[in-house]
Scaffold this motif. Structure first.
Motif, PDB file in Angstrom:
ATOM      1  N   PRO A 179      34.312  37.587  31.308  1.00 30.69           N
ATOM      2  CA  PRO A 179      35.643  38.150  31.047  1.00 30.69           C
ATOM      3  C   PRO A 179      36.091  39.127  32.133  1.00 30.69           C
ATOM      4  CG  PRO A 179      34.011  39.178  29.609  1.00 30.69           C
ATOM      5  CD  PRO A 179      33.307  38.063  30.339  1.00 30.69           C
ATOM      6  N   VAL A 180      35.139  39.727  32.837  1.00 31.01           N
ATOM      7  CA  VAL A 180      35.499  40.659  33.913  1.00 31.01           C
ATOM      8  C   VAL A 180      35.961  39.872  35.137  1.00 31.01           C
ATOM      9  CG1 VAL A 180      34.663  42.489  35.442  1.00 31.01           C
ATOM     10  CG2 VAL A 180      33.921  42.421  33.043  1.00 31.01           C
ATOM     11  N   ALA A 224      30.228  46.669  37.259  1.00 29.48           N
ATOM     12  CA  ALA A 224      31.355  45.755  37.080  1.00 29.48           C
ATOM     13  C   ALA A 224      31.084  44.778  35.947  1.00 29.48           C
ATOM     14  CB  ALA A 224      31.627  45.008  38.392  1.00 29.48           C
ATOM     15  N   SER A 225      30.621  45.287  34.819  1.00 28.25           N
ATOM     16  CA  SER A 225      30.275  44.434  33.679  1.00 28.25           C
ATOM     17  C   SER A 225      30.289  45.250  32.405  1.00 28.25           C
ATOM     18  CB  SER A 225      28.879  43.839  33.879  1.00 28.25           C
ATOM     19  OG  SER A 225      28.402  43.282  32.676  1.00 28.25           O
ATOM     20  N   GLU A 227      37.212  36.940  35.158  1.00 29.69           N
ATOM     21  CA  GLU A 227      38.486  36.299  34.822  1.00 29.69           C
ATOM     22  C   GLU A 227      39.671  37.222  35.098  1.00 29.69           C
ATOM     23  OE1 GLU A 227      38.690  34.858  30.729  1.00 29.69           O
ATOM     24  OE2 GLU A 227      40.855  35.190  30.789  1.00 29.69           O
ATOM     25  N   ARG A 228      39.461  38.524  34.926  1.00 26.66           N
ATOM     26  CA  ARG A 228      40.578  39.456  35.095  1.00 26.66           C
ATOM     27  C   ARG A 228      40.598  40.154  36.449  1.00 26.66           C
ATOM     28  NH1 ARG A 228      38.954  38.741  30.097  1.00 26.66           N
ATOM     29  NH2 ARG A 228      40.570  38.296  28.564  1.00 26.66           N
ATOM     30  N   ALA A 229      39.412  40.354  37.027  1.00 25.12           N
ATOM     31  CA  ALA A 229      39.353  41.062  38.309  1.00 25.12           C
ATOM     32  C   ALA A 229      39.468  40.116  39.497  1.00 25.12           C
ATOM     33  CB  ALA A 229      38.048  41.846  38.409  1.00 25.12           C
TER      34      ALA A 229
END
Lengths: 251, 497
Positions: free
Chosen positions: B334-335, B374-375, B337-339
């Protein structure tokens, strides 16, 4: 059976209603539950942020406080996973660092007897119908550590399905993280907020009035997002729904 | 946009722009959700998936435990088959070796098979500095190269581009590199693919030197394996007279038979296919005496370390070397996908990049020190990993390295890292919290103070607290903490026992 409630520091400080609900629910099911006053924090935030050595005394403290009980019940998937999955790992790391087996042997007794609430209800007490009444449309978000670390599976939804009056609707993309992630929520606020917003939009699309989860840390993030958006949807901990009865309804 | 990652800002700043880029968010969401669902279906078809995953983990672990032995075995097998093995300790050495080999052929251009290892060492830029043009022939790598862009995904490097953007890149830049795009090119996939096919064909037929990586190297036979979808790899591996393969030392498997596991798990995990369209395997050169058969007349294998031995020395972090570059962790994250991929500041984005880059490159730079954070530790990456890399475990391990320092191996030597700067306030807070949490009385006093002052709590926080309250309301502090309610209503209970 001597059962202790490990409420968690977050619930103790910010969500006492969840604690009262667990007590009410367990007592209704005939469980004599105690709240050992020495309890504090499992050390998850320390561990997950990179301060494993700081988490060790907290883990030892946990093991001492709950030593005399047959079962420890916690209404938090992530704190339950901390004890069950990460305490053994902390012991193994200490051993690998040449610090002997003292941490492992101190923590070993509490690890197998610590249960997340829905595990305790379904696996230990063997109930899925807890005589609850909650006349609302509810959607359920399985929080990541409950889902993937503990493998709670269908336990929460089996419990919810038996609640009288409750209309359970499926949450699209339910297994996607809400974006809380402990210190992730402030270390990466933009990504965290974007994930939270997507989770809220998915929940709103179900038409439910209540977003239920079994972890108030995630609900703090989701609920904070809902409140900022002035959404009519309310975040409610699973324990509070299960504690609600026709005689004593939770609003 | 430049083609390198030098001087990347920390992940949170890099991610901020991506989160607000609605086109990028849309492209990524569509692409990752599509492939995520397909992968789940492809994996669910196999009853023995869990056993294949465990077998893959064990084969990789066993190989890594005796990597020195298997590497020597590989070198002997490749040499016996007519190839030449070169050993490169780092990116510079690998680039020097490859540039020297190309110069020795007298050629000024090479065709490339999609390769993560050559991206990692910045080979194209190094060759360009020597006056050698390297042409990417994988469709997505071609899009990235023509667009003077950076890859943002391991398997689908141009995942951040949509069809319209690709059409514009082709129409604008193909003529600078060779055959121009056809007039009136539209954004239909068939037309875009045909434009790339025509553009690449002249390069395949002209090139005398091919450069590749490899998905696997078989120690017992000296065989290299490339798994691909488009057939461009097969062209590069068979048409040129000289083939140079740059491969990370962890890509080894001991025996031919070990491939049976990975040739099942890799395609299902990456492209969600039961079997990938092209699997090319080659052992050394074509017959040296008669010159008959397929494949190159000269074959060079450059074995790349570039931080891998250091990673292998770390008993928690070494599991990252099991990675077979399938990208399943990126597609489910999900990270990511957005970053987006660029925020990770490396050719290895997503969850695997967040544990690989800070190990291969160290945690000294701002971006590398920020990657372990970053998670959200949601664990979806671990669930889908076909070699069972516990990415959350390694992330937390690397966070510890960032804030606490400790022993690491750098360039083969044991050194003790100092804690990173900029975490002083957090360290103090963690120390204070640990103090209070081992003293229930102190915790209770703090809770009561918070409860008593609750009417004065602001709705939005200043300073670092804005990271929370810019997008979320703060929870309301209750009138009394649970422990006080318990004491008030059940006070005698503890005493009775």
């Amino acid at each position: 059976m001597r059962v202790a409630l490990f409420l968690t520091c977050v619930n103790d400080t910010l969500y006492p209603d969840t604690g009262r609900a667990v007590v009410k629910l367990l007592e209704r099911l005939g469980v004599d539950v105690d709240f050992p006053a020495g309890q504090t924090c499992c050390g998850q935030a320390h561990y997950n942020t990179g301060y494993r050595h700081r988490a060790e005394p907290l883990a030892r403290h946990f093991a001492e406080v709950f030593a005399g009980y047959d079962a420890v019940v916690t209404p938090s998937g992530s704190c339950g996973a901390m004890v069950r999955e990460l305490y053994p790992r902390m012991g193994a790391r200490a051993r690998a660092e040449g610090r002997g087996t003292s941490l492992t042997s101190a923590l070993a007794p509490v690890v197998p007897k610590t249960y997340e609430l829905t595990e305790f209800l379904v696996d230990v007490l063997g109930v899925t119908d807890v005589d609850a009444y909650y006349p609302h449309r509810v959607t359920y978000h399985p929080t990541c550590h409950g889902l993937r670390s503990l493998g709670l599976g269908e336990r929460p939804t089996r419990l919810l399905a038996q609640v009288k009056g409750l209309d359970l609707v499926e949450l699209p993309g339910a297994d996607e993280c809400c974006g809380f992630g402990g210190t992730f929520s402030v270390k990466n606020p933009d990504v965290s907020a974007a994930m939270g917003l997507d989770k809220v939009r998915a929940a709103e699309s179900t038409g439910a009035g209540v977003l239920c989860a079994a972890d108030n840390s995630c609900l703090m993030h989701i609920g904070g997002t809902l409140a900022r958006l002035d959404s009519a949807m309310r975040p409610v901990h699973l324990a509070e729904i299960l504690a609600s009865t026709e005689e004593e309804q939770l609003v | 946009m430049s083609g390198t990652f030098v001087g990347m800002p920390a992940f949170p700043e890099a991610a901020r722009d991506a989160v607000r880029d609605t086109t990028l968010r849309g492209n990524l969401r569509h692409a990752t959700h599509t492939i995520r669902a397909k992968r789940a279906k492809a994996v669910a078809e196999l009853e023995d998936w869990a056993r294949l995953r465990e077998a893959g983990r064990q084969i990789k672990d066993r190989t890594l435990r005796r990597l020195d032995h298997y590497l020597v075995q590989l070198e002997e097998a490749v040499t016996a088959a007519g190839g030449t093995v070169h050993w490169a300790a780092d990116a510079d050495e690998a680039n020097r070796i490859v540039a020297g080999l190309v110069r020795a052929t007298g050629e000024r251009e090479v065709v490339k098979v999609k390769s993560m290892a050559t991206q990692e060492i910045g080979l194209n830029e190094a060759l360009a500095a020597e006056g050698i043009a390297a042409y990417e022939t994988d469709l997505a790598e071609l899009i990235v190269q023509l667009g003077d862009d950076r890859p943002s995904h391991i398997l689908v490097p141009a995942i951040h581009r949509n069809r319209g953007e690709i059409r514009d890149i082709f129409a604008r830049t193909m003529s600078e590199w060779g055959r121009p795009a056809p007039d009136g090119l539209t954004d239909t996939p068939a037309e875009l693919a045909e434009a790339a096919r025509l553009h690449l064909r002249e390069k395949f037929l002209r090139a005398k030197v091919g450069i590749s990586g490899a998905n696997f190297m078989v120690a017992e036979t000296g065989t290299l394996v490339v798994v691909e979808s488009e057939g461009n790899g097969r062209m590069c591996l068979t048409l040129p007279e000289t083939l140079i393969s740059v491969v990370g030392i962890e890509k080894l498997v001991p025996t031919w038979r070990d491939l049976e596991v990975f040739l099942q798990t890799l395609p299902r995990s990456s492209t969600a296919e039961r079997m990938n369209p092209y699997t090319s395997m080659w052992t050394g050169t074509r017959d040296g005496l008669t010159g008959e058969g397929d494949g190159p007349r000269a074959f060079h294998l450059v074995l790349l370390d570039n931080g891998r031995s250091d990673t292998l020395a770390d008993e928690v972090g070494r599991q990252a070397l099991r990675c077979i570059r399938c990208s399943a962790c990126l597609n489910v994250c999900p990270v990511y996908e957005r970053a987006g991929g660029h925020a990770y500041g490396s050719v290895y984005p997503g969850p695997i990049g967040a544990i690989l880059s800070p190990q291969l490159r160290g945690t000294a730079s701002e971006i590398d020190a920020s990657l372990p954070y970053a998670s959200s530790l949601c664990g979806a990456c671990y669930d889908v990993c076909p070699v069972a890399i516990d990415i959350p475990e390694v992330l937390v391990h690397l966070r510890e390295r960032v804030v606490q320092g400790g022993p690491v191996t750098r360039r083969g030597a044991k050194v003790t890292l100092r804690p990173a700067k900029g975490h002083a306030a957090e360290r103090a807070a963690m120390r204070a919290a640990a103090f209070a949490f081992t003293r229930p009385g102190t915790l209770a006093a703090g809770q009561r103070l918070a409860a008593r002052t609750r009417r004065f709590h602001p709705r939005r926080l200043p300073g670092p607290g804005r990271a929370w309250s810019d997008s979320r309301e703060l929870p309301k502090v209750p009138a009394e903490p649970f422990r006080d309610w318990w004491l008030r209503t059940r006070g005698g209970k503890d005493a009775e026992k």
